[in-house]
Design a protein around this motif. Sequence first.
Motif, PDB file in Angstrom:
ATOM      1  N   SER A 198      23.957  23.175 -93.515  1.00 48.42           N
ATOM      2  CA  SER A 198      23.922  24.470 -92.840  1.00 48.42           C
ATOM      3  C   SER A 198      23.082  24.449 -91.568  1.00 48.42           C
ATOM      4  N   THR A 199      22.173  23.465 -91.441  1.00 45.51           N
ATOM      5  CA  THR A 199      21.307  23.401 -90.253  1.00 45.51           C
ATOM      6  C   THR A 199      21.974  22.687 -89.075  1.00 45.51           C
ATOM      7  N   LEU A 200      23.223  22.254 -89.260  1.00 50.13           N
ATOM      8  CA  LEU A 200      23.951  21.559 -88.202  1.00 50.13           C
ATOM      9  C   LEU A 200      24.790  22.551 -87.400  1.00 50.13           C
ATOM     10  N   LEU A 201      24.577  22.597 -86.094  1.00 44.63           N
ATOM     11  CA  LEU A 201      25.393  23.416 -85.197  1.00 44.63           C
ATOM     12  C   LEU A 201      26.485  22.539 -84.614  1.00 44.63           C
ATOM     13  N   GLN A 202      27.745  22.948 -84.775  1.00 42.09           N
ATOM     14  CA  GLN A 202      28.876  22.097 -84.400  1.00 42.09           C
ATOM     15  C   GLN A 202      29.646  22.720 -83.226  1.00 42.09           C
ATOM     16  N   TYR A 203      29.809  21.924 -82.162  1.00 42.12           N
ATOM     17  CA  TYR A 203      30.466  22.393 -80.949  1.00 42.12           C
ATOM     18  C   TYR A 203      31.610  21.446 -80.568  1.00 42.12           C
ATOM     19  N   TYR A 204      32.470  21.934 -79.670  1.00 46.98           N
ATOM     20  CA  TYR A 204      33.496  21.076 -79.090  1.00 46.98           C
ATOM     21  C   TYR A 204      33.543  21.312 -77.589  1.00 46.98           C
ATOM     22  N   LEU A 205      34.104  20.334 -76.887  1.00 47.13           N
ATOM     23  CA  LEU A 205      34.288  20.426 -75.444  1.00 47.13           C
ATOM     24  C   LEU A 205      35.739  20.064 -75.166  1.00 47.13           C
ATOM     25  N   PHE A 206      36.533  21.013 -74.682  1.00 43.52           N
ATOM     26  CA  PHE A 206      37.958  20.775 -74.428  1.00 43.52           C
ATOM     27  C   PHE A 206      38.117  20.328 -72.980  1.00 43.52           C
ATOM     28  N   ILE A 207      38.493  19.060 -72.783  1.00 49.13           N
ATOM     29  CA  ILE A 207      38.532  18.467 -71.449  1.00 49.13           C
ATOM     30  C   ILE A 207      39.743  17.554 -71.303  1.00 49.13           C
ATOM     31  N   PRO A 208      40.208  17.328 -70.064  1.00 47.12           N
ATOM     32  CA  PRO A 208      41.259  16.318 -69.851  1.00 47.12           C
ATOM     33  C   PRO A 208      40.726  14.923 -70.165  1.00 47.12           C
ATOM     34  N   LEU A 209      41.598  14.044 -70.600  1.00 47.11           N
ATOM     35  CA  LEU A 209      41.199  12.688 -70.985  1.00 47.11           C
ATOM     36  C   LEU A 209      40.457  11.971 -69.862  1.00 47.11           C
ATOM     37  N   VAL A 210      40.895  12.167 -68.606  1.00 43.88           N
ATOM     38  CA  VAL A 210      40.316  11.415 -67.487  1.00 43.88           C
ATOM     39  C   VAL A 210      38.911  11.906 -67.127  1.00 43.88           C
ATOM     40  N   GLN A 211      38.488  13.024 -67.697  1.00 44.22           N
ATOM     41  CA  GLN A 211      37.179  13.572 -67.349  1.00 44.22           C
ATOM     42  C   GLN A 211      36.124  13.366 -68.448  1.00 44.22           C
ATOM     43  N   LYS A 212      36.406  12.480 -69.393  1.00 44.33           N
ATOM     44  CA  LYS A 212      35.456  12.276 -70.490  1.00 44.33           C
ATOM     45  C   LYS A 212      34.130  11.687 -69.994  1.00 44.33           C
TER      46      LYS A 212
ATOM     47  N   LEU B 258      30.482  13.419 -70.239  1.00 44.44           N
ATOM     48  CA  LEU B 258      29.442  12.763 -71.039  1.00 44.44           C
ATOM     49  C   LEU B 258      28.124  12.722 -70.261  1.00 44.44           C
ATOM     50  N   MET B 259      28.193  12.367 -68.990  1.00 39.93           N
ATOM     51  CA  MET B 259      26.974  12.314 -68.192  1.00 39.93           C
ATOM     52  C   MET B 259      26.395  13.707 -67.962  1.00 39.93           C
TER      53      MET B 259
ATOM     54  N   LEU C 202      28.828  15.549 -60.041  1.00 40.01           N
ATOM     55  CA  LEU C 202      28.529  14.269 -60.690  1.00 40.01           C
ATOM     56  C   LEU C 202      29.685  13.273 -60.607  1.00 40.01           C
ATOM     57  N   ARG C 203      30.902  13.770 -60.340  1.00 41.82           N
ATOM     58  CA  ARG C 203      32.104  12.952 -60.549  1.00 41.82           C
ATOM     59  C   ARG C 203      32.096  11.663 -59.747  1.00 41.82           C
ATOM     60  N   GLU C 204      31.745  11.723 -58.481  1.00 36.85           N
ATOM     61  CA  GLU C 204      31.834  10.528 -57.629  1.00 36.85           C
ATOM     62  C   GLU C 204      30.885   9.433 -58.117  1.00 36.85           C
ATOM     63  N   ARG C 205      29.637   9.783 -58.424  1.00 37.73           N
ATOM     64  CA  ARG C 205      28.664   8.801 -58.903  1.00 37.73           C
ATOM     65  C   ARG C 205      29.086   8.209 -60.239  1.00 37.73           C
ATOM     66  N   VAL C 206      29.601   9.052 -61.136  1.00 39.15           N
ATOM     67  CA  VAL C 206      30.012   8.577 -62.457  1.00 39.15           C
ATOM     68  C   VAL C 206      31.205   7.641 -62.350  1.00 39.15           C
ATOM     69  N   ASP C 207      32.184   7.981 -61.515  1.00 35.95           N
ATOM     70  CA  ASP C 207      33.349   7.111 -61.334  1.00 35.95           C
ATOM     71  C   ASP C 207      32.933   5.749 -60.799  1.00 35.95           C
ATOM     72  N   GLU C 208      32.010   5.755 -59.841  1.00 45.29           N
ATOM     73  CA  GLU C 208      31.539   4.492 -59.270  1.00 45.29           C
ATOM     74  C   GLU C 208      30.817   3.649 -60.319  1.00 45.29           C
ATOM     75  N   ALA C 209      29.958   4.298 -61.140  1.00 42.65           N
ATOM     76  CA  ALA C 209      29.240   3.576 -62.206  1.00 42.65           C
ATOM     77  C   ALA C 209      30.204   3.063 -63.259  1.00 42.65           C
ATOM     78  N   GLY C 210      31.264   3.845 -63.545  1.00 44.75           N
ATOM     79  CA  GLY C 210      32.267   3.412 -64.517  1.00 44.75           C
ATOM     80  C   GLY C 210      33.007   2.175 -64.060  1.00 44.75           C
ATOM     81  N   ARG C 211      33.358   2.122 -62.763  1.00 40.86           N
ATOM     82  CA  ARG C 211      34.043   0.939 -62.224  1.00 40.86           C
ATOM     83  C   ARG C 211      33.131  -0.287 -62.270  1.00 40.86           C
TER      84      ARG C 211
END
Length: 472
Positions: A251-265, A269-270, A414-423
């Motif tokens: 009962s002490t666990l709070l459960q959430y979801y994030l609905f996002i396109p696959l390419v934006q995971k 996350l960051m 954040l997108r540009e920095r994250v994409d560069e780090a991912g590559r």
Amino acid sequence: MPAPEEASTSRPSSPAPQEKPSFKALGLIDPLLEALQQLSFTSPTDIQTAALPHALEGRDIIGVASTGSGKTAAFALPILQKLWDDPRGLFACVIAPTRELAYQITEHFEALGSAMGVRCATVVGGIDEMSQAVALAKKPHVVVATPGRLQYHLENTKGFSLRSLKFLVLDEADRLLDMDFGPILDKILKVIPQERTTYLFSATMTTKVAKLQRASLSNPVRVEVSEKYAPLLLIRLLMRLRVSRRYSTVSTLLQYYLFIPLVQKDVNLMYLANSLASNSIIIFTRTVHDCQRLAIMMRTLGFPAVPLHGQLSQSARLGALGKFKSGGRKVLVATDVASRGLDIPHVDAVINYDIPTHSKDYIHRVGRTARAGRSGKSITFVTQYDVELVQRIESVTGKKLELWPTDKEEIALLRERVDEAGRAATNELKDQAKEGRGRKRRWDVGSGRDDRDRDDDVVEAGMPSKKSKKRK
């Protein structure tokens, strides 16, 4: 054989709460009481209260309880108490599905049996067989093992056998069977004495576990503890009608979801990592490749993350776990090798980067947080391909996941920095695969296959792995 007796777990109708018995009232001896006091275990958990009286009477036990409920002490304490009375030879064998869990169980036995001088040996894959053979030759009281490596030593280590065994424990039994260890367990059961005490512990009760119960236990008593207590007659009726029971989360666990396109995971996350920067986080991925890639990407972006998966060396796996447990690293990126049984007390949040295919794997993943009465949160990434899976999880747990709020403008920045780090992370993995830096077995960077420990353990037992069968 007769059906196992059921220990009643229904709450009394009276509103007045019943006081839990102390460890001393349950009948434990002074050396164990001293060890429990040193470990700050002040009162028994529900599963310990339910199981210990039957275990101390010498009964076989089927224990079903949610993760983080204190199952290890529930079987370790009665074994150590009996060992105090008759400390001769190899006394108990505990079989666990993963190496990390095996080491954790050994630590529990050594801590609880510190006043008794208990000797333990851990026998798992990824460690030199000769050093393990030397440890077994020193006549330990307790052997904690993964199935494949235990079978290897039974067949290849001179002088080692389980013929004098008094106790057998099958911990996380549902995971043992999910990982195709059934044939190995059958072999092990044939070479241990029929006259023994057997404990079978599991967080979920499946049909496979029920079959293992019938094969390995004699007139067991079943103890079951969960967040929601059902009357005994209702439990029996559900079993008779074969209605699937819901798996519970605390009962002490709070459960959430994030609905996002696959390419934006990655960028989401960051964003979460930034939002939860002061928290300790476990990020679960489905594949070894993503586990390693995300750890490199996060380090590039200034988050000291460590990876944990089955294709690391055993020393690297234990090192990563040690850094995270000690607080030296705030982020652990892991496959499902970290989802079961591991007791990491202070995990503030669990992020499911990949939603698990099986609902019970979700239960075990989110069970890494909100342990021992603490609060915690889980956040699950849901893409356009995962809607059915999250609906199934909500149906099984009986809880609706809430939407985690996000700031779209901050994510866009954040997108540009994250994409560069991912590559950069992907290129680093490709370079490592080409050079084969210190890896016993190279993983295919583009395969995206599921991480499994079972191939290593099955090969150790002298059985062909799934890979070798395909080659044939």
